[in-house]
Design an enzyme around this catalytic site. Sequence first.
Site, PDB file in Angstrom:
ATOM      1  N   ARG A  83       0.860  -1.183   0.000  1.00  0.00           N
ATOM      2  CA  ARG A  83       0.000   0.000   0.000  1.00  0.00           C
ATOM      3  C   ARG A  83       0.894   1.229   0.000  1.00  0.00           C
ATOM      4  NH1 ARG A  83      -4.922   2.294   2.313  1.00  0.00           N
ATOM      5  NH2 ARG A  83      -4.795   4.447   1.616  1.00  0.00           N
ATOM      6  N   ARG A  92      -5.324   1.998  -4.785  1.00  0.00           N
ATOM      7  CA  ARG A  92      -4.545   1.319  -3.745  1.00  0.00           C
ATOM      8  C   ARG A  92      -4.654  -0.191  -3.875  1.00  0.00           C
ATOM      9  NH1 ARG A  92      -9.005   4.098  -0.232  1.00  0.00           N
ATOM     10  NH2 ARG A  92      -8.439   5.582  -1.797  1.00  0.00           N
ATOM     11  N   ASP A  95      -6.823  -1.353   1.240  1.00  0.00           N
ATOM     12  CA  ASP A  95      -7.249  -0.364   2.220  1.00  0.00           C
ATOM     13  C   ASP A  95      -8.020  -1.123   3.290  1.00  0.00           C
ATOM     14  OD1 ASP A  95      -7.745   2.119   3.399  1.00  0.00           O
ATOM     15  OD2 ASP A  95      -9.552   2.466   2.217  1.00  0.00           O
ATOM     16  N   ASP A  97      -9.935  -0.339   6.812  1.00  0.00           N
ATOM     17  CA  ASP A  97     -10.433   0.696   7.718  1.00  0.00           C
ATOM     18  C   ASP A  97     -11.103   0.052   8.922  1.00  0.00           C
ATOM     19  OD1 ASP A  97      -9.687   2.917   6.174  1.00  0.00           O
ATOM     20  OD2 ASP A  97     -11.531   2.816   4.995  1.00  0.00           O
TER      21      ASP A  97
END
Length: 170
Positions: A83, A92, A95, A97
């Site tokens: 990344r 990307r 990711d 989160d």
Amino acid sequence: MANAWIGLGSNLNNPQQQLQDALIELGELPATQLVSHSRLWLSKPLGPQDQPDFINAAALLDTQLEPLELLDQLQRLESLHQRVRLQHWGPRTLDLDLLLYEQRQLDHPRLTLPHPQMHRRAFVLEPLLELDSTLELPEHGKLIKLAEQMRKAHPETQVLPLEANIAARL
């Protein structure tokens, strides 16, 4: 053990494989167990449109890690997937989160819980809804209501399970 909800996304270097690998790796984090995950979903990029579509998913973890420890582990996995953060909302490889950690609210320079924009993102709401239709977001209410509002107000942001997108093209 605490419930932690993770949003996953990728649009580079075989995104479907990136997410499948990341789901396995999430289950291998220290003091953490992968409980369940959504199907893969296809979505248009949120930011610059001159990039490939994203593949997204959500995962539920049971973890003994505290939120910042878990964030460190998620960022380590992102790094393992090469990344690179060159452009805000840019393309990307991976990711990850941290969306929710129980119903905890946190305002830290490195982490805000719940994720501050998740209630406005169909690519987050739909996979989460698939996992738990009873989820509520602090200060925003029931996930199912948020998703319904998103579908009505912003039909252009709708996402479909990856299998449905592939079938529609055949």
